[in-house]
Structures are given as structure tokens and as C-alpha cells.
Design an enzyme around this catalytic site. Structure first.
Site, mmCIF file in Angstrom:
data_model
loop_
_atom_site.group_PDB
_atom_site.id
_atom_site.type_symbol
_atom_site.label_atom_id
_atom_site.label_comp_id
_atom_site.label_asym_id
_atom_site.label_seq_id
_atom_site.Cartn_x
_atom_site.Cartn_y
_atom_site.Cartn_z
ATOM 1 N N GLN A 108 62.555 -59.743 -27.233
ATOM 2 C CA GLN A 108 63.193 -58.595 -27.878
ATOM 3 C C GLN A 108 62.476 -57.311 -27.472
ATOM 4 O O GLN A 108 61.294 -57.320 -27.163
ATOM 5 C CB GLN A 108 63.171 -58.770 -29.403
ATOM 6 C CG GLN A 108 64.001 -59.946 -29.861
ATOM 7 C CD GLN A 108 63.808 -60.288 -31.330
ATOM 8 O OE1 GLN A 108 62.984 -59.710 -32.021
ATOM 9 N NE2 GLN A 108 64.574 -61.254 -31.794
ATOM 10 N N GLY A 109 63.221 -56.212 -27.459
ATOM 11 C CA GLY A 109 62.640 -54.917 -27.141
ATOM 12 C C GLY A 109 62.321 -54.716 -25.676
ATOM 13 O O GLY A 109 61.578 -53.792 -25.328
ATOM 14 N N PHE A 112 66.672 -56.727 -22.403
ATOM 15 C CA PHE A 112 67.515 -57.863 -22.015
ATOM 16 C C PHE A 112 68.845 -57.849 -22.780
ATOM 17 O O PHE A 112 69.902 -58.112 -22.209
ATOM 18 C CB PHE A 112 66.808 -59.199 -22.256
ATOM 19 C CG PHE A 112 65.549 -59.383 -21.451
ATOM 20 C CD1 PHE A 112 65.523 -59.131 -20.088
ATOM 21 C CD2 PHE A 112 64.383 -59.819 -22.060
ATOM 22 C CE1 PHE A 112 64.356 -59.303 -19.348
ATOM 23 C CE2 PHE A 112 63.220 -60.006 -21.330
ATOM 24 C CZ PHE A 112 63.200 -59.745 -19.973
ATOM 25 N N ASN A 141 68.112 -52.923 -39.452
ATOM 26 C CA ASN A 141 67.876 -53.182 -38.036
ATOM 27 C C ASN A 141 68.115 -51.896 -37.221
ATOM 28 O O ASN A 141 69.011 -51.843 -36.384
ATOM 29 C CB ASN A 141 68.792 -54.315 -37.551
ATOM 30 C CG ASN A 141 68.377 -54.860 -36.203
ATOM 31 O OD1 ASN A 141 67.479 -54.341 -35.558
ATOM 32 N ND2 ASN A 141 69.051 -55.896 -35.780
ATOM 33 N N PRO A 142 67.304 -50.860 -37.456
ATOM 34 C CA PRO A 142 67.522 -49.587 -36.760
ATOM 35 C C PRO A 142 67.323 -49.689 -35.246
ATOM 36 O O PRO A 142 67.935 -48.942 -34.493
ATOM 37 C CB PRO A 142 66.511 -48.633 -37.398
ATOM 38 C CG PRO A 142 65.448 -49.524 -37.948
ATOM 39 C CD PRO A 142 66.147 -50.794 -38.355
ATOM 40 N N ALA A 144 68.318 -52.115 -33.252
ATOM 41 C CA ALA A 144 69.599 -52.520 -32.668
ATOM 42 C C ALA A 144 70.597 -51.374 -32.712
ATOM 43 O O ALA A 144 71.307 -51.120 -31.735
ATOM 44 C CB ALA A 144 70.150 -53.741 -33.398
ATOM 45 N N HIS A 146 70.027 -48.243 -32.585
ATOM 46 C CA HIS A 146 69.641 -47.288 -31.535
ATOM 47 C C HIS A 146 70.134 -47.764 -30.166
ATOM 48 O O HIS A 146 70.661 -46.969 -29.376
ATOM 49 C CB HIS A 146 68.125 -47.100 -31.538
ATOM 50 C CG HIS A 146 67.626 -46.257 -30.421
ATOM 51 N ND1 HIS A 146 67.809 -44.886 -30.374
ATOM 52 C CD2 HIS A 146 66.974 -46.587 -29.273
ATOM 53 C CE1 HIS A 146 67.275 -44.418 -29.261
ATOM 54 N NE2 HIS A 146 66.769 -45.418 -28.575
ATOM 55 N N TYR A 148 72.663 -49.772 -29.562
ATOM 56 C CA TYR A 148 74.124 -49.671 -29.521
ATOM 57 C C TYR A 148 74.559 -48.231 -29.273
ATOM 58 O O TYR A 148 75.501 -47.987 -28.518
ATOM 59 C CB TYR A 148 74.739 -50.205 -30.814
ATOM 60 C CG TYR A 148 74.416 -51.655 -31.092
ATOM 61 C CD1 TYR A 148 74.258 -52.581 -30.073
ATOM 62 C CD2 TYR A 148 74.241 -52.104 -32.400
ATOM 63 C CE1 TYR A 148 73.949 -53.902 -30.333
ATOM 64 C CE2 TYR A 148 73.943 -53.431 -32.673
ATOM 65 C CZ TYR A 148 73.794 -54.321 -31.632
ATOM 66 O OH TYR A 148 73.493 -55.640 -31.891
ATOM 67 N N GLU A 149 73.876 -47.275 -29.883
ATOM 68 C CA GLU A 149 74.202 -45.871 -29.643
ATOM 69 C C GLU A 149 73.913 -45.485 -28.199
ATOM 70 O O GLU A 149 74.691 -44.760 -27.573
ATOM 71 C CB GLU A 149 73.444 -44.970 -30.622
ATOM 72 C CG GLU A 149 74.005 -45.047 -32.029
ATOM 73 C CD GLU A 149 73.196 -44.282 -33.052
ATOM 74 O OE1 GLU A 149 71.973 -44.081 -32.855
ATOM 75 O OE2 GLU A 149 73.787 -43.883 -34.077
#
Length: 191
Positions: A108-109, A112, A141-142, A144, A146, A148-149
Site C-alpha cells: 500500500q502507498g 500500485f 480512509n483519506p 484512498a 486522495h 481517487y481525486e
């Protein structure tokens, strides 16, 4: 658990990851990933399933024209690191939902998931000719949200206290991307 299945077909290939169909051989690995505590929390997963139920789910999804369920694997090692899906595909309204789970914290992060999302968005808007793709993300879940934006999703609204998880209610943010927004962001000419 690390799963290397280099002989599996690669449906969509990016720089560091590829997406491939799920098959019966993946049931054990998918079952194990389903029980990673942090992934369950980030995806709001409540249900518990047996290995047999997972096998039946994979088989049913392979026959379901209203969804595309794929595994995310690293190109370098073929290790499966998560899954991604277009679901509730509505061919009349040309819309679908998208969801993703990167199953283990060490993956994560690192971008990927973002690359996997880009691959499936390209497939959804390009191959399936969708006009609207939406998702939901929980307010806890900020990171995620971020991502998506950054991908180009637009916040549409908040479903207040729509998720009950671990003895608390949480808000759910709805986000979407339209085909013309996708083409503009990724410089894809109109057809």
C-alpha cells in the site's frame, strides 16, 4: 501469502502491475486475502466466507456479465497483491461501480493501486464504452480518497453514517468520473 502464477493470462498490463482474471486456482489465496484485518476495515467488509463459498463466488463471477473481477499482480514477480472490479455494469445507462483492495500493507502507498485503477478505468471507458464510473470511499480512509481525486474522480456527496463497522457509524463519500472527464484528464481524443 505470496502467489506466483506466471502462466496466467494478463488482461491489462501497466508499467509495474498487471490485471488478470481470477480462476479456481486462486480461491485459497483470495480466501486468505479476505481475512487481512486492515483490508477488511478499509473495504468495510463484514461478511465471512468459507473456502468453498469463495470458490463458488469466483465461478459465479466468471459467468457474470455485469461485473469484471480481476487480480492485481506485480509485473516483476507475478505476486498477487490485491483485486479490483467493475461491478453493477449497466449497459443501458453505460455506468458501473469500481472497487479495489490492495491486500497487504507492504504494497500500500506505493502507487500500485493507482496504476491498477488507471488500467481498469481505461478498460471501462475505452473497451466497455462506459460513460460513468463511480465508487464509494469511507471518511476514515483519506489516503484512498486522495488517490481517487488524483485519478480524476469528483466528490458527489456524502451518505451520512451509512457504514456500521467496529461498533461505530461512518460516513461514506460517493465519487464518480465521466467519460469526457476521463478523456480530458488523460488526453484521449474524442472518437
Amino acid at each position: 501469502m505470496m502467489t506466483n502464477l506466471a502462466s496466467q493470462p494478463k488482461l491489462l498490463t501497466g508499467n509495474r502491475v498487471y490485471l488478470r482474471p481470477m480462476n479456481g486456482e486462486d480461491a485459497q489465496m483470495y480466501y486468505e486475502q479476505l481475512y487481512v484485518a486492515e483490508t477488511r476495515r478499509l473495504t468495510g467488509t463484514h461478511k465471512f466466507a468459507t473456502k468453498e463459498q469463495i470458490s463458488r463466488y469466483i465461478e459465479a463471477k466468471s459467468q457474470d456479465s455485469s461485473s469484471v473481477l480481476l487480480l492485481i499482480a506485480l509485473k516483476e514477480t507475478d505476486e498477487v497483491i490485491g483485486d479490483i472490479a467493475l461491478q453493477d455494469i449497466d449497459t443501458i445507462n453505460r455506468s458501473a461501480g469500481i472497487r479495489i483492495a490492495i491486500s497487504y500493507e507492504q504494497h500500500q502507498g506505493q502507487g500500485f493501486g493507482q496504476e491498477g485503477m488507471q488500467l481498469l478505468l481505461e478498460y471501462g471507458f475505452g473497451v466497455l464504452n462506459l460513460y460513468r464510473i463511480e465508487l464509494e470511499v469511507f471518511t476514515f480512509n483519506p489516503r484512498a480518497a486522495h488517490v481517487y481525486e488524483k485519478l480524476g474522480f469528483v466528490r458527489e456527496g456524502v451518505k451520512r453514517k451509512a457504514l456500521y463497522y467496529n461498533h461505530q457509524y461512518h460516513d461514506v463519500v460517493t465519487m464518480s468520473m465521466l467519460a469526457d472527464e476521463y478523456r480530458a484528464k488523460y488526453s484521449i481524443p474524442e472518437s
